[in-house]
Design a protein around this motif. Structure first.
Motif: not given
Ligand SMILES: [Zn+2]
Length: 307
Positions: A217-219, A222, A237, A239, A241, A270
């Motif tokens: 997943g790409k953050i 956070s 965190t 991600l 979606s 990531y």
């Protein structure tokens, strides 16, 4: 009809002057070849670039460098000359690799083309420094696992007893570009599948899933819901979606997250996770992962997951 099917699974080609499929050593190509992206191709590389899966010659499509300014739509394709060499990267998605004999499977393990994973490390090894960098400095922390019966024989119903590893997701992120084309046999699975085909983008996940999988997943951001969090407090965190999912979180202890390099400033990086998808309010989440079950991908490999 186009002459070649666009193939986004060949992320890079190995380039090595003077090497040939017919007489070259594949391990030498992997060890000394330069990794070239479709966008980096120049005409003088013709005849010198090879597939990371089957090691036959590749061409860049389009052939010239002058078609696109950014090269984003360019891709690598196999040559028809090598049609007889089976390569699962020719097809859109692979069913997994089968082996004729035990010896063949054992050799694939010895050559580091096949990894049997019997589990992921649950606790941080003693005295280990934290991997958290932009660059690939991940320490090796694999341990030998039990000999496992693995159903990867071409004969259906037959299994081979093979040595396994207890590994970490951080270990998978180490030399990530090369690992992408290795076959992994993961816990609870029936097939040895290339890492590139195992990784599932959480942006494609729209419901919970009780089977553990390897996700990335790409953050987006956070944070900890409380100020001055203690080790065991939750770090949320978020991600990127799917549009139909309200939000998607990795929920982990603040302490373990920060030792993996995930903190309030972490964005656009990531994270890779081995886990199940559950619900979080009306959104989705992956939570409660152990030490070896998630890691931040070194930023030098981000380009391999960008779409
Ligand atoms: Zn190939």
């Amino acid at each position: 009809m186009a002459k070649y099917e666009p193939n986004q699974r060949i992320k890079f080609a190995y380039k090595l002057e003077g090497w040939s499929y017919e007489s070259g050593s594949q391990s030498e190509l992997k060890r000394t070849g330069e990794k070239v992206l479709p966008s980096e191709y120049t005409r003088d590389m013709e005849g010198k670039i090879f597939c990371p899966g089957c090691f036959t010659n590749l061409v860049r499509v389009p052939k010239g460098t002058d078609y696109f300014s950014n090269g984003r739509d360019a891709y690598f394709a196999h040559l028809r000359t090598y049609k007889h060499v089976k390569c699962d990267l020719r097809v859109k998605r692979s069913e997994g690799k089968k082996f004729d004999t035990y010896e063949e499977a054992q050799k694939a393990i010895d050559d580091e083309n096949l990894v049997i994973v019997s589990g992921f490390l649950q606790e941080k090894p003693q005295g280990q420094r934290d991997p958290a960098g932009v660059y690939d400095e991940t320490p090796v922390e694999d341990m030998n696992g039990p000999v496992s019966k693995v159903p990867i024989a071409r004969h259906s119903g037959e299994s081979f007893s093979l040595p396994s590893k207890i590994t970490t997701v951080a270990g998978i992120c180490r030399n990530f570009d090369e690992n992408l084309y290795k076959h992994y046999f993961l816990p609870g699975r029936q097939h040895a599948v290339r890492l590139i085909d195992l990784l599932k983008d959480v942006r494609e996940v729209t419901q919970k899933d009780s089977a553990p999988r390897l996700y990335f997943g790409k953050i987006i951001r956070s944070y900890t819901p409380i100020n001055d969090p203690a080790y065991h407090n939750t770090r949320m965190t978020e991600l990127a979606s799917a549009p139909s999912v309200k939000d998607f979180y990795l929920k982990e202890e603040h302490g373990i997250s920060s030792s993996k390099g995930i903190n309030d400033k972490t964005q656009e990086r990531y994270v890779l996770m081995w886990g199940k998808v559950g619900t979080n309010g009306i959104g989705l989440c992956i939570e409660g992962l152990s030490w070896g079950e998630f890691a931040l991908l070194p930023a030098q490999y981000d380009y391999l997951l960008e779409t």
